[in-house]
Design a protein around this motif. Structure first.
Motif, short mmCIF file in Angstrom:
data_model
loop_
_atom_site.label_atom_id
_atom_site.label_comp_id
_atom_site.label_asym_id
_atom_site.label_seq_id
_atom_site.Cartn_x
_atom_site.Cartn_y
_atom_site.Cartn_z
N GLN A 1 18.07 70.35 65.25
CA GLN A 1 17.29 69.13 65.00
C GLN A 1 18.17 67.89 65.14
OE1 GLN A 1 14.52 68.98 61.64
NE2 GLN A 1 15.52 70.84 60.94
N HIS B 1 10.52 68.96 65.42
CA HIS B 1 10.86 69.42 64.07
C HIS B 1 11.47 68.30 63.24
CE1 HIS B 1 10.57 73.72 65.48
NE2 HIS B 1 10.01 73.77 64.30
N VAL C 1 21.55 81.74 64.65
CA VAL C 1 21.32 80.66 63.67
C VAL C 1 22.18 80.92 62.43
CG1 VAL C 1 18.94 79.95 64.22
CG2 VAL C 1 19.31 81.99 62.84
N PHE D 1 17.99 73.80 73.04
CA PHE D 1 17.18 72.57 73.07
C PHE D 1 17.37 71.75 71.80
CE2 PHE D 1 13.77 73.61 70.11
CZ PHE D 1 13.95 74.98 69.98
N GLN E 1 18.17 79.97 58.31
CA GLN E 1 17.03 80.12 59.22
C GLN E 1 16.51 81.55 59.31
OE1 GLN E 1 15.51 77.47 60.71
NE2 GLN E 1 16.93 76.29 59.46
N LEU F 1 18.30 82.12 72.72
CA LEU F 1 17.76 80.77 72.55
C LEU F 1 18.04 80.23 71.15
CD1 LEU F 1 14.30 79.36 73.49
CD2 LEU F 1 14.85 79.56 71.06
N SER F 2 18.36 78.96 71.07
CA SER F 2 18.40 78.30 69.76
C SER F 2 18.21 76.81 69.92
CB SER F 2 19.70 78.62 69.02
OG SER F 2 19.55 78.31 67.65
N GLY F 3 17.86 76.16 68.81
CA GLY F 3 17.64 74.72 68.83
C GLY F 3 18.30 74.06 67.66
N MET G 1 8.40 76.62 65.17
CA MET G 1 9.66 77.29 65.50
C MET G 1 9.40 78.64 66.19
SD MET G 1 12.96 77.70 63.12
CE MET G 1 14.16 79.00 63.38
N ALA H 1 15.51 69.93 68.93
CA ALA H 1 14.20 70.10 68.29
C ALA H 1 13.71 68.78 67.69
CB ALA H 1 14.29 71.21 67.24
N ASP I 1 8.58 77.92 69.72
CA ASP I 1 9.80 77.64 70.49
C ASP I 1 10.42 78.93 71.02
OD1 ASP I 1 10.03 74.88 69.97
OD2 ASP I 1 11.03 75.25 68.05
N ILE I 2 10.44 79.91 70.16
CA ILE I 2 11.17 81.15 70.47
C ILE I 2 10.34 82.06 71.38
CG2 ILE I 2 12.14 83.25 69.42
CD1 ILE I 2 12.69 81.43 66.89
N VAL J 1 18.34 85.10 68.81
CA VAL J 1 18.36 83.72 68.32
C VAL J 1 19.51 83.55 67.33
CG1 VAL J 1 16.99 81.90 67.22
CG2 VAL J 1 15.83 83.68 68.53
N TYR K 1 6.03 74.06 59.91
CA TYR K 1 7.32 74.05 60.62
C TYR K 1 7.67 75.43 61.22
CZ TYR K 1 12.43 73.05 60.89
OH TYR K 1 13.73 72.88 61.29
N1 TRP Z 1 14.76 75.06 62.37
C1 TRP Z 1 16.01 75.03 63.03
C2 TRP Z 1 17.03 74.32 62.12
O1 TRP Z 1 16.70 73.53 61.29
C3 TRP Z 1 15.96 74.32 64.35
C4 TRP Z 1 15.05 75.03 65.30
C5 TRP Z 1 13.83 74.62 65.75
C6 TRP Z 1 15.31 76.30 65.91
N2 TRP Z 1 13.30 75.54 66.58
C7 TRP Z 1 14.17 76.59 66.71
C8 TRP Z 1 16.37 77.20 65.84
C9 TRP Z 1 14.09 77.77 67.45
C10 TRP Z 1 16.28 78.38 66.58
C11 TRP Z 1 15.16 78.67 67.37
O2 TRP Z 1 18.18 74.57 62.27
#
Ligand code: TRP
Ligand code: ADP
Length: 323
Positions: free
Chosen positions: A9, A43, A143, A38, A147, A5-7, A129, A40, A132-133, A141, A125
């Motif tokens: 912004q 965030h 990144v 997803f 992160q 999983l990853s997100g 996060m 974010a 989310d995970i 994850v 924040y």
């Molecule tokens: N904080 C991450 C960024 O700025 C974005 C993010 C939000 C994220 N929730 C997450 C990344 C969960 C991985 C998993 O890049």
């Protein structure tokens, strides 16, 4: 099959640091892993204060991810705020989060130094996060290096919760690829939307050219042999080269007689042609925003089903489900 999983912004135009640091890897994972990706947008509220900008940016980020190859039939792809369960889990996790853990986060301190207002959302924040995970029982994850500490916070909270209430959450691993962990911007610092040093993926040829030509290099004379490993331009150029191409460019650096402006022109062509098909796909998707909304709605349904399972267990364990 692992759940990965990853997100990202929706806080500005996507750049090649985002692409190589995280998105490309995610898109590859959809072939062999259970990929959850997803946008974010909660965030992004910590840095985008205009509602219209955030709403447009959210759709734009979704379209860009799809245009780069994310396949909603292979992955679960949604917008964070379409799965409100994440907010409930954030509160539950907040209640076990030591202040000191958040006070130590570099990202918070860096953002405040850069002038972002030090509000509670920015401070909390990492808890959102973590939610989310953990909500999706993620195994891994991917990144960029920036992160890493947030992933450590997530692991700490998962372990603490599991210890306090009994085994509930998968403790996730971060996946940081050393080669791609920190892609430099045109000025040699980390490439970041907030530093104005980006090479954007979807931009006009003119803006792209300006960015690439502004990459900072040293003042060595043309005939001097040059050290590729100390050159920001080389680090960026090799992202677009295969092993043979990289070796050849390395040789040109070492041999002397290399003009940085030639390397920049070659890089410009590489960036432009690499993203050419994706630019076309993006235009196509932008022309049918309702289809994009349908894709996101279907993704949110899938994500909510997974979230509901975890949340039911959590509610039971912490005593919120009291009846
Ligand atoms: N904080 C991450 C960024 O700025 C974005 C993010 C939000 C994220 N929730 C997450 C990344 C969960 C991985 C998993 O890049
Ligand atoms: P930005 O710093 O430009 O605001 P984000 O914080 O939205 O970027 O980052 C989105 C994803 O891209 C994260 O996984 C992040 O680690 C990765 N990323 C961002 N910038 C870089 C970079 N310069 N090098 C490698 N990965 C990066």
């Amino acid at each position: 099959m692992r759940r990965v999983l990853s997100g990202i912004q929706p806080s500005g135009a996507l750049h090649i640091g985002n692409y190589f640091g995280m998105m490309q890897k995610m898109i590859r994972y959809q072939e062999e892993e259970d990929l959850f990706a997803f946008i974010a947008n909660y965030h992004a509220m910590t840095s985008v204060s205009d509602g219209k900008t955030l709403a447009l940016g959210t759709l734009d980020a979704a379209v860009s991810f799809l245009a780069l190859g994310l396949d909603p039939d292979k992955a679960t792809f949604w917008v964070q705020s379409d799965v409100p369960e994440v907010q409930e889990l954030t509160w539950v996790l907040s209640s076990i989060t030591p202040m000191g853990l958040l006070e130590r986060c570099h990202s918070y301190k860096d953002k405040v130094t850069k002038g972002i207002s030090p509000n509670h959302g920015l401070f909390a924040y990492p808890v959102l996060m973590a939610a989310d995970i953990l909500l999706f029982q993620s195994d891994a994850v991917p990144v960029g290096r920036d992160q890493k500490q947030h992933l450590e916070v997530t692991r700490d909270l998962a372990e603490k919760f599991n210890h306090q209430y009994g085994p509930t959450f998968t403790v996730p691993e971060s996946e940081i690829d050393d080669d791609l962990a920190l892609i430099p911007g045109t000025d040699g610092q980390k490439m970041s939307k907030s530093y104005g040093n980006t090479i954007d993926i979807f931009t006009s040829r003119k803006v792209l050219k300006k960015a690439v030509m502004s990459i900072v290099t040293d003042a060595a004379a043309i005939e001097d042999p040059k050290d590729p490993d100390k050159c920001n331009l080389f680090t960026l150029a090799k992202l677009f080269l295969d092993t043979a191409g990289e070796a050849e460019l390395r040789q040109r650096y070492l041999a002397g007689g290399l003009k940085y402006s030639d390397v920049k022109k070659e890089l410009l062509e590489q960036v432009w042609t690499t993203f050419e098909p994706h630019r076309e796909k993006r235009e196509e998707l932008l022309a049918r925003p309702d289809d994009v909304r349908d894709i996101l709605a279907a993704g949110a349904l899938k994500a909510r089903a997974a979230a509901a399972e975890t949340l039911a267990t959590v509610r039971e364990k912490v005593g919120i489900a009291y009846r």
